[in-house]
Design a protein around this motif. Structure first.
Motif, PDB file in Angstrom:
ATOM      1  N   ARG A   1       0.846  -1.183   0.000  1.00 24.26           N
ATOM      2  CA  ARG A   1       0.000   0.000   0.000  1.00 24.26           C
ATOM      3  C   ARG A   1       0.891   1.247   0.000  1.00 24.26           C
ATOM      4  O   ARG A   1       1.870   1.323   0.760  1.00 24.26           O
ATOM      5  CB  ARG A   1      -0.919  -0.010   1.221  1.00 24.26           C
ATOM      6  N   GLU A   2       0.527   2.225  -0.834  1.00 21.52           N
ATOM      7  CA  GLU A   2       1.355   3.418  -0.954  1.00 21.52           C
ATOM      8  C   GLU A   2       0.520   4.691  -0.853  1.00 21.52           C
ATOM      9  O   GLU A   2      -0.669   4.717  -1.195  1.00 21.52           O
ATOM     10  CB  GLU A   2       2.109   3.419  -2.297  1.00 21.52           C
ATOM     11  N   PHE A   3       1.168   5.736  -0.387  1.00 20.90           N
ATOM     12  CA  PHE A   3       0.542   7.036  -0.240  1.00 20.90           C
ATOM     13  C   PHE A   3       0.253   7.646  -1.617  1.00 20.90           C
ATOM     14  O   PHE A   3       1.054   7.534  -2.545  1.00 20.90           O
ATOM     15  CB  PHE A   3       1.463   7.963   0.554  1.00 20.90           C
ATOM     16  N   VAL A   4      -0.895   8.336  -1.720  1.00 23.30           N
ATOM     17  CA  VAL A   4      -1.265   9.023  -2.951  1.00 23.30           C
ATOM     18  C   VAL A   4      -1.389  10.536  -2.724  1.00 23.30           C
ATOM     19  O   VAL A   4      -0.756  11.326  -3.407  1.00 23.30           O
ATOM     20  CB  VAL A   4      -2.594   8.475  -3.505  1.00 23.30           C
ATOM     21  N   ALA A   5      -2.236  10.934  -1.766  1.00 20.11           N
ATOM     22  CA  ALA A   5      -2.487  12.364  -1.555  1.00 20.11           C
ATOM     23  C   ALA A   5      -3.040  12.583  -0.153  1.00 20.11           C
ATOM     24  O   ALA A   5      -3.655  11.682   0.417  1.00 20.11           O
ATOM     25  CB  ALA A   5      -3.476  12.898  -2.586  1.00 20.11           C
ATOM     26  N   ALA A   6      -2.819  13.792   0.383  1.00 20.00           N
ATOM     27  CA  ALA A   6      -3.341  14.132   1.709  1.00 20.00           C
ATOM     28  C   ALA A   6      -3.588  15.627   1.796  1.00 20.00           C
ATOM     29  O   ALA A   6      -2.952  16.422   1.099  1.00 20.00           O
ATOM     30  CB  ALA A   6      -2.371  13.698   2.814  1.00 20.00           C
TER      31      ALA A   6
ATOM     32  N   GLY B   1      -7.436  22.523   4.742  1.00 19.88           N
ATOM     33  CA  GLY B   1      -7.040  22.609   3.345  1.00 19.88           C
ATOM     34  C   GLY B   1      -5.789  23.422   3.099  1.00 19.88           C
ATOM     35  O   GLY B   1      -5.406  23.664   1.953  1.00 19.88           O
ATOM     36  N   GLY B   2      -5.136  23.846   4.168  1.00 13.37           N
ATOM     37  CA  GLY B   2      -3.986  24.719   4.006  1.00 13.37           C
ATOM     38  C   GLY B   2      -2.708  24.029   3.581  1.00 13.37           C
ATOM     39  O   GLY B   2      -1.751  24.687   3.185  1.00 13.37           O
ATOM     40  N   ASN B   3      -2.681  22.728   3.687  1.00 12.12           N
ATOM     41  CA  ASN B   3      -1.474  21.977   3.348  1.00 12.12           C
ATOM     42  C   ASN B   3      -1.885  20.707   2.624  1.00 12.12           C
ATOM     43  O   ASN B   3      -2.724  19.948   3.114  1.00 12.12           O
ATOM     44  CB  ASN B   3      -0.707  21.635   4.632  1.00 12.12           C
ATOM     45  N   THR B   4      -1.304  20.495   1.445  1.00 12.25           N
ATOM     46  CA  THR B   4      -1.574  19.275   0.693  1.00 12.25           C
ATOM     47  C   THR B   4      -0.263  18.613   0.306  1.00 12.25           C
ATOM     48  O   THR B   4       0.775  19.278   0.185  1.00 12.25           O
ATOM     49  CB  THR B   4      -2.391  19.553  -0.582  1.00 12.25           C
ATOM     50  N   ARG B   5      -0.323  17.320   0.143  1.00 11.03           N
ATOM     51  CA  ARG B   5       0.836  16.526  -0.287  1.00 11.03           C
ATOM     52  C   ARG B   5       0.395  15.530  -1.344  1.00 11.03           C
ATOM     53  O   ARG B   5      -0.711  14.997  -1.281  1.00 11.03           O
ATOM     54  CB  ARG B   5       1.443  15.762   0.897  1.00 11.03           C
TER      55      ARG B   5
ATOM     56  N   SER C   1       4.270  10.360  -8.293  1.00  8.26           N
ATOM     57  CA  SER C   1       3.677   9.657  -9.430  1.00  8.26           C
ATOM     58  C   SER C   1       2.326  10.237  -9.861  1.00  8.26           C
ATOM     59  O   SER C   1       1.865   9.950 -10.970  1.00  8.26           O
ATOM     60  CB  SER C   1       3.518   8.170  -9.109  1.00  8.26           C
ATOM     61  N   VAL C   2       1.688  11.032  -9.003  1.00  9.23           N
ATOM     62  CA  VAL C   2       0.360  11.559  -9.341  1.00  9.23           C
ATOM     63  C   VAL C   2       0.331  13.085  -9.417  1.00  9.23           C
ATOM     64  O   VAL C   2      -0.699  13.666  -9.760  1.00  9.23           O
ATOM     65  CB  VAL C   2      -0.710  11.073  -8.344  1.00  9.23           C
ATOM     66  N   LYS C   3       1.433  13.727  -9.090  1.00  2.00           N
ATOM     67  CA  LYS C   3       1.463  15.200  -9.124  1.00  2.00           C
ATOM     68  C   LYS C   3       1.102  15.720 -10.504  1.00  2.00           C
ATOM     69  O   LYS C   3       1.574  15.225 -11.515  1.00  2.00           O
ATOM     70  CB  LYS C   3       2.863  15.699  -8.736  1.00  2.00           C
ATOM     71  N   GLY C   4       0.237  16.730 -10.515  1.00  5.17           N
ATOM     72  CA  GLY C   4      -0.199  17.317 -11.773  1.00  5.17           C
ATOM     73  C   GLY C   4      -1.356  16.598 -12.422  1.00  5.17           C
ATOM     74  O   GLY C   4      -1.950  17.122 -13.377  1.00  5.17           O
ATOM     75  N   ARG C   5      -1.698  15.412 -11.919  1.00  9.10           N
ATOM     76  CA  ARG C   5      -2.811  14.647 -12.484  1.00  9.10           C
ATOM     77  C   ARG C   5      -3.960  14.462 -11.487  1.00  9.10           C
ATOM     78  O   ARG C   5      -5.122  14.443 -11.884  1.00  9.10           O
ATOM     79  CB  ARG C   5      -2.328  13.280 -12.957  1.00  9.10           C
ATOM     80  N   PHE C   6      -3.631  14.300 -10.228  1.00  4.27           N
ATOM     81  CA  PHE C   6      -4.637  14.065  -9.182  1.00  4.27           C
ATOM     82  C   PHE C   6      -4.772  15.312  -8.317  1.00  4.27           C
ATOM     83  O   PHE C   6      -3.785  16.023  -8.059  1.00  4.27           O
ATOM     84  CB  PHE C   6      -4.233  12.906  -8.282  1.00  4.27           C
ATOM     85  N   THR C   7      -5.995  15.543  -7.837  1.00  2.12           N
ATOM     86  CA  THR C   7      -6.251  16.660  -6.935  1.00  2.12           C
ATOM     87  C   THR C   7      -7.121  16.196  -5.775  1.00  2.12           C
ATOM     88  O   THR C   7      -8.187  15.617  -5.998  1.00  2.12           O
ATOM     89  CB  THR C   7      -6.963  17.808  -7.661  1.00  2.12           C
ATOM     90  N   ILE C   8      -6.655  16.455  -4.567  1.00  4.09           N
ATOM     91  CA  ILE C   8      -7.439  16.136  -3.381  1.00  4.09           C
ATOM     92  C   ILE C   8      -8.176  17.389  -2.927  1.00  4.09           C
ATOM     93  O   ILE C   8      -7.652  18.511  -3.019  1.00  4.09           O
ATOM     94  CB  ILE C   8      -6.549  15.569  -2.246  1.00  4.09           C
TER      95      ILE C   8
END
Length: 123
Positions: free
Chosen positions: A45-50, A55-59, A63-70
């Motif tokens: 299992r691997e981290f994707v987004a948080a 909402g002041g801090n996102t990670r 591998s998903v930067k620029g494609r996924f949005t939390i």
């Protein structure tokens, strides 16, 4: 303990989009850092987004930067994952997670898990 229920998974062609949702219940949701992990067949299992509670801090995983949005709507106790430009390597079960701190984004840092929703990306 917070209960988490994911939805929105399915089969999509490469280049397509999906939006996952996760509804929380059981206790106050708005103070949690919330996130998404995924697990592909035969892999860990691997981290994707948080995202932090305000909402002041996102990670994001590289591998998903620029494609996924939390994003999250605390009034609805819901967190979302918008996935665009999907690739076959994004195929996995996606898990919603209530995370202890945005500074420790590993499975061991998760307080509560959802049961997961399957995303399959065909080539």
């Amino acid at each position: 303990q917070v209960q988490l229920v994911e939805s929105g998974g399915g089969l999509v062609q490469a280049g397509g989009s999906l939006r996952l949702s996760c509804v929380a219940s059981g206790r106050t949701f708005s103070f949690d850092t919330m996130g998404w992990f995924r697990q592909a067949p035969g892999k860990e299992r691997e981290f994707v987004a948080a995202m932090t509670f305000n909402g002041g801090n996102t990670r994001y995983a590289d591998s998903v930067k620029g494609r996924f949005t939390i994003s999250r709507d605390n009034a609805k106790n819901t967190v979302y994952l918008q996935m665009n430009s999907l690739k076959p390597e994004d195929t996995a079960v996606y898990y919603c997670a209530a995370i202890r701190t945005i500074w420790a984004l590993t499975p061991s840092g998760v307080n509560s898990w959802g049961k997961g929703t399957l995303v399959t990306v065909s080539s």
